[in-house]
Design a protein around this motif. Structure first.
Motif, PDB file in Angstrom:
ATOM      1  N   VAL A  19      39.180  32.067  56.192  1.00  0.00           N
ATOM      2  CA  VAL A  19      38.446  32.879  57.171  1.00  0.00           C
ATOM      3  C   VAL A  19      37.520  33.865  56.452  1.00  0.00           C
ATOM      4  CG1 VAL A  19      38.688  34.661  58.943  1.00  0.00           C
ATOM      5  CG2 VAL A  19      40.158  32.652  59.009  1.00  0.00           C
ATOM      6  N   LEU A  20      38.021  34.501  55.397  1.00  0.00           N
ATOM      7  CA  LEU A  20      37.237  35.507  54.682  1.00  0.00           C
ATOM      8  C   LEU A  20      36.045  34.897  53.944  1.00  0.00           C
ATOM      9  CD1 LEU A  20      40.168  37.652  53.242  1.00  0.00           C
ATOM     10  CD2 LEU A  20      38.596  38.326  55.060  1.00  0.00           C
TER      11      LEU A  20
ATOM     12  N   PHE B 210      41.271  45.722  54.198  1.00  0.00           N
ATOM     13  CA  PHE B 210      42.180  44.979  53.324  1.00  0.00           C
ATOM     14  C   PHE B 210      43.322  44.446  54.189  1.00  0.00           C
ATOM     15  CE2 PHE B 210      43.518  49.380  53.324  1.00  0.00           C
ATOM     16  CZ  PHE B 210      44.893  49.344  53.386  1.00  0.00           C
ATOM     17  N   ILE B 211      44.051  43.472  53.682  1.00  0.00           N
ATOM     18  CA  ILE B 211      45.011  42.722  54.499  1.00  0.00           C
ATOM     19  C   ILE B 211      46.411  42.838  53.914  1.00  0.00           C
ATOM     20  CG2 ILE B 211      45.613  40.424  55.386  1.00  0.00           C
ATOM     21  CD1 ILE B 211      42.634  39.736  55.303  1.00  0.00           C
ATOM     22  N   VAL B 212      47.403  43.021  54.791  1.00  0.00           N
ATOM     23  CA  VAL B 212      48.808  43.061  54.385  1.00  0.00           C
ATOM     24  C   VAL B 212      49.556  41.979  55.152  1.00  0.00           C
ATOM     25  CG1 VAL B 212      50.937  44.411  54.333  1.00  0.00           C
ATOM     26  CG2 VAL B 212      48.746  45.530  53.873  1.00  0.00           C
ATOM     27  N   VAL B 213      50.156  41.041  54.420  1.00  0.00           N
ATOM     28  CA  VAL B 213      50.962  39.974  55.023  1.00  0.00           C
ATOM     29  C   VAL B 213      52.419  40.411  54.968  1.00  0.00           C
ATOM     30  CG1 VAL B 213      51.629  37.546  54.903  1.00  0.00           C
ATOM     31  CG2 VAL B 213      49.295  38.224  54.297  1.00  0.00           C
TER      32      VAL B 213
ATOM     33  N   THR C 263      32.982  47.671  45.547  1.00  0.00           N
ATOM     34  CA  THR C 263      32.327  46.433  46.001  1.00  0.00           C
ATOM     35  C   THR C 263      32.802  46.091  47.397  1.00  0.00           C
ATOM     36  OG1 THR C 263      32.418  45.686  43.703  1.00  0.00           O
ATOM     37  CG2 THR C 263      31.819  44.050  45.367  1.00  0.00           C
ATOM     38  N   PRO C 264      31.921  46.169  48.403  1.00  0.00           N
ATOM     39  CA  PRO C 264      32.349  45.934  49.786  1.00  0.00           C
ATOM     40  C   PRO C 264      32.801  44.507  50.066  1.00  0.00           C
ATOM     41  CG  PRO C 264      29.958  46.146  49.648  1.00  0.00           C
ATOM     42  CD  PRO C 264      30.493  46.521  48.312  1.00  0.00           C
ATOM     43  N   ASN C 265      32.431  43.558  49.194  1.00  0.00           N
ATOM     44  CA  ASN C 265      32.810  42.165  49.439  1.00  0.00           C
ATOM     45  C   ASN C 265      34.250  41.853  49.046  1.00  0.00           C
ATOM     46  OD1 ASN C 265      30.344  41.556  50.476  1.00  0.00           O
ATOM     47  ND2 ASN C 265      29.534  40.596  48.634  1.00  0.00           N
TER      48      ASN C 265
ATOM     49  N   LYS D 179      33.291  37.199  52.114  1.00  0.00           N
ATOM     50  CA  LYS D 179      34.217  38.104  51.435  1.00  0.00           C
ATOM     51  C   LYS D 179      34.857  37.391  50.236  1.00  0.00           C
ATOM     52  CE  LYS D 179      34.148  41.808  54.098  1.00  0.00           C
ATOM     53  NZ  LYS D 179      33.816  43.139  53.585  1.00  0.00           N
ATOM     54  N   VAL D 180      35.306  38.188  49.277  1.00  0.00           N
ATOM     55  CA  VAL D 180      35.990  37.654  48.098  1.00  0.00           C
ATOM     56  C   VAL D 180      37.457  38.081  48.172  1.00  0.00           C
ATOM     57  CG1 VAL D 180      36.076  37.581  45.581  1.00  0.00           C
ATOM     58  CG2 VAL D 180      33.869  37.847  46.760  1.00  0.00           C
ATOM     59  N   PRO D 181      38.374  37.192  48.576  1.00  0.00           N
ATOM     60  CA  PRO D 181      39.786  37.565  48.661  1.00  0.00           C
ATOM     61  C   PRO D 181      40.361  37.849  47.275  1.00  0.00           C
ATOM     62  CG  PRO D 181      39.330  35.486  49.801  1.00  0.00           C
ATOM     63  CD  PRO D 181      38.131  35.799  48.979  1.00  0.00           C
TER      64      PRO D 181
END
Length: 551
Positions: free
Chosen positions: A293-294, A269-272, A322-324, A301-303
């Protein structure tokens, strides 16, 4: 060039990854004045759910078994929550209402549904422990974010929050992490954060926590890439948190770290961060860049951008199932904006493995990976690492190796510490430090294993792996030398043979035989492998189970 690297990394990941298996939240329409028999049945069901979730479960109230959002009146909801509280008390758990919301249903009265977190300290007093690897480019704010989360105080904008995380003087002077450090964030049974802000020691945090998040702070600078890869392959993180600076976006090693985590099948997971330094338009541009990119072919991937506490609850549940799904948080370590959303996410995030898988690992023979070696005054030699399988107790007799000559030496585990506090029993999947007393430190090195004498461990100089070449400027062929990472093993190896082909190019697969240069190693059949040499990067798997690696 950077784009081509990440595409190929992600493509391999997409091919080999299968869906996670996870139990969805139990749905309950209402719990109003159940009979004694019904109450006992529901309490037994809750106890089973807690065991499956290794100490926690999420209940949905006002939802039919088929998923229809019917909702309950205010009085019915209050009565149902009271019944749920009685059930939780019976099994020794606490309940926390995560969120309530109104639903549109064919009724004049307002109707609500609710999600409730049920959590208890496991019967053996072993808290649920999740490991999160922290990735991202240098100066993206990784150490500052961990400092703010674990210390409970916001940053001053000049790096004060990260000072407690650094292990070396040059890290303090440059502000750049060069080694691997560990920080803990605890949650009690009611979902409240337990950290250092109230002058608690690590031991006190462990005693009062029902769930622990262990952060593995990895280096962001490219020259420390080998340390970052070592942390990802060695410490078996459950999840990876990619930190991106809002004002710079995807730069430097960001793509590389994203590709490594995905190739090693670590859910990410992403933290901005640093949204306080930017306009809203700049933050949105960075988020759109991440989404592009995702969504690339092969990544698929599903952001899921988290905009509030409800989104954080949904993101935690969907992420594990769900891994996506890839949640994206935007926050500030200085103003504290949206920081609570990330804490809610960590509080609810469930483990990927259930209790049955954990029991199976614990029933195997003991195997402890040696990742760090220390000499502590009045204690003697101490090793840090992860217990891969089995159970380790104080006074346990183990053998450690292999040495340069391929031998294993006997030793005794004198004491165990987890998260800087004493521990009598270590279980599979847990990280700890073991005191070995007067055992000669010169006989130890990173990459060794400590195993039960009954295991009769085998070692190898040569091994075969099915690999995919992620990126290489020229051709990959016999005689090539690469640095191989397999679990906690990191050593230079020579390509002895490429089966079925003379040479490999970027994106191609083959079965390759490697030979270690310095000393033999202990390898597990089927382990993930990653190798690098300059800009060359590849990934592979050991031989399938049942085929022994050649000695």
């Amino acid at each position: 060039e950077g784009g081509s690297k990440i595409k190929k990394t992600i493509f391999f990941f997409f091919l080999v990854m299968g869906p996670h298996s996870a139990l969805g939240p139990p749905t309950t329409l209402k719990l109003i004045n159940p009979t004694q028999y019904r109450f006992e049945h529901l309490a037994t069901q809750m106890k089973w759910r807690l065991q499956e979730g290794r100490g926690e479960a999420v209940y949905q109230i006002g939802v039919e078994d088929n998923g229809m959002l019917v909702g309950l009146s205010e009085e019915d909801m209050r009565t149902s929550l009271e019944t749920l509280h009685r059930m939780a008390e019976k099994v020794g758990a606490d309940i926390t209402v995560l969120r309530e919301c109104e639903v549109d249903y064919d009724s004049d009265d307002p109707r609500k549904i609710a999600e409730v977190l049920i959590r208890k300290v496991p019967d053996d007093q072993q808290f649920l422990d999740l490991r999160v690897a922290v990735l991202g480019n240098v100066d993206s704010g990784k150490s500052t974010l961990l400092g703010v989360l674990t210390q409970g105080e916001l940053d001053n904008g000049r790096g004060r929050a990260r000072l407690n995380l650094f292990r070396h003087l040059h890290e303090i002077q440059t502000g750049r992490t060069s080694s691997i450090s560990f920080e803990i964030l605890g949650f009690n049974s009611k979902g409240e954060v337990v950290n250092y802000s109230e002058s608690r020691t690590a031991e006190q945090i462990c005693e009062s926590a029902s769930k622990m998040i262990t952060f593995i702070d990895l280096a962001g600078h490219h020259k420390y890439l080998k340390t970052t890869i070592f942390g990802l392959t060695t410490y078996c993180p459950d999840f990876a948190m990619l930190v991106v600076s809002a004002n710079t976006g995807i730069v430097g090693t960001t793509r590389e770290h994203l590709g490594l985590a995905m190739a090693l099948k670590v859910p990410i997971f992403i933290v901005v961060t640093k949204v306080d330094l930017c306009t809203r338009a700049t933050v949105e541009r960075t988020v759109r860049q991440l989404e592009r990119v995702l969504k690339q072919p092969g990544c698929n991937k599903v952001p899921l951008v988290v905009g509030g506490p409800d989104d954080a609850v949904a993101a935690a549940q969907q992420f594990a199932q769900t891994p996506n799904i890839t949640p994206i948080f935007t926050l500030s370590n200085v103003s504290g904006e949206s920081l609570e959303h990330l804490k809610v996410f960590f509080n609810i995030l469930p483990p990927l493995s259930n209790s049955k898988e954990q029991e199976e690992l614990m029933q195997q023979l003991t195997e402890f990976q040696v990742d760090e070696i220390y000499t502590v005054p009045e204690v003697g030699t101490v090793v840090g690492g992860t217990l891969y399988s089995g159970i380790c107790r104080e006074g346990e007799q183990l053998v450690v190796g292999p040495t340069d000559s391929g031998q294993f030496h006997k030793l005794t585990v004198e004491s165990i510490q987890r998260n800087r506090s004493g521990c009598r029993v270590l279980r599979a999947g847990q990280a700890a430090t073991l005191a070995l007393g007067g055992f000669d430190r010169a006989l130890l090195r990173k990459g060794m294993v400590m195993v039960s004498p009954e295991m009769d461990p085998t070692i190898c100089w040569q091994f075969e792996a099915e690999i995919v070449l992620l990126f290489h400027a020229k051709t990959f062929h016999k005689g090539f030398q690469v640095t191989v990472h397999v679990g906690n093993v990191r050593q230079t190896a020579t390509v002895v043979a490429v089966h079925g082909k003379e040479e490999l190019r970027t994106g191609e697969k083959a079965v390759v035989r490697f030979k270690f240069i310095k000393h033999p190693e202990y390898l597990k059949v089927g382990a993930k492998l990653l190798f690098r040499e300059g800009v060359t990067k590849g990934i592979g798997l050991g031989p399938p189970t049942g085929k022994d690696p050649p000695l």
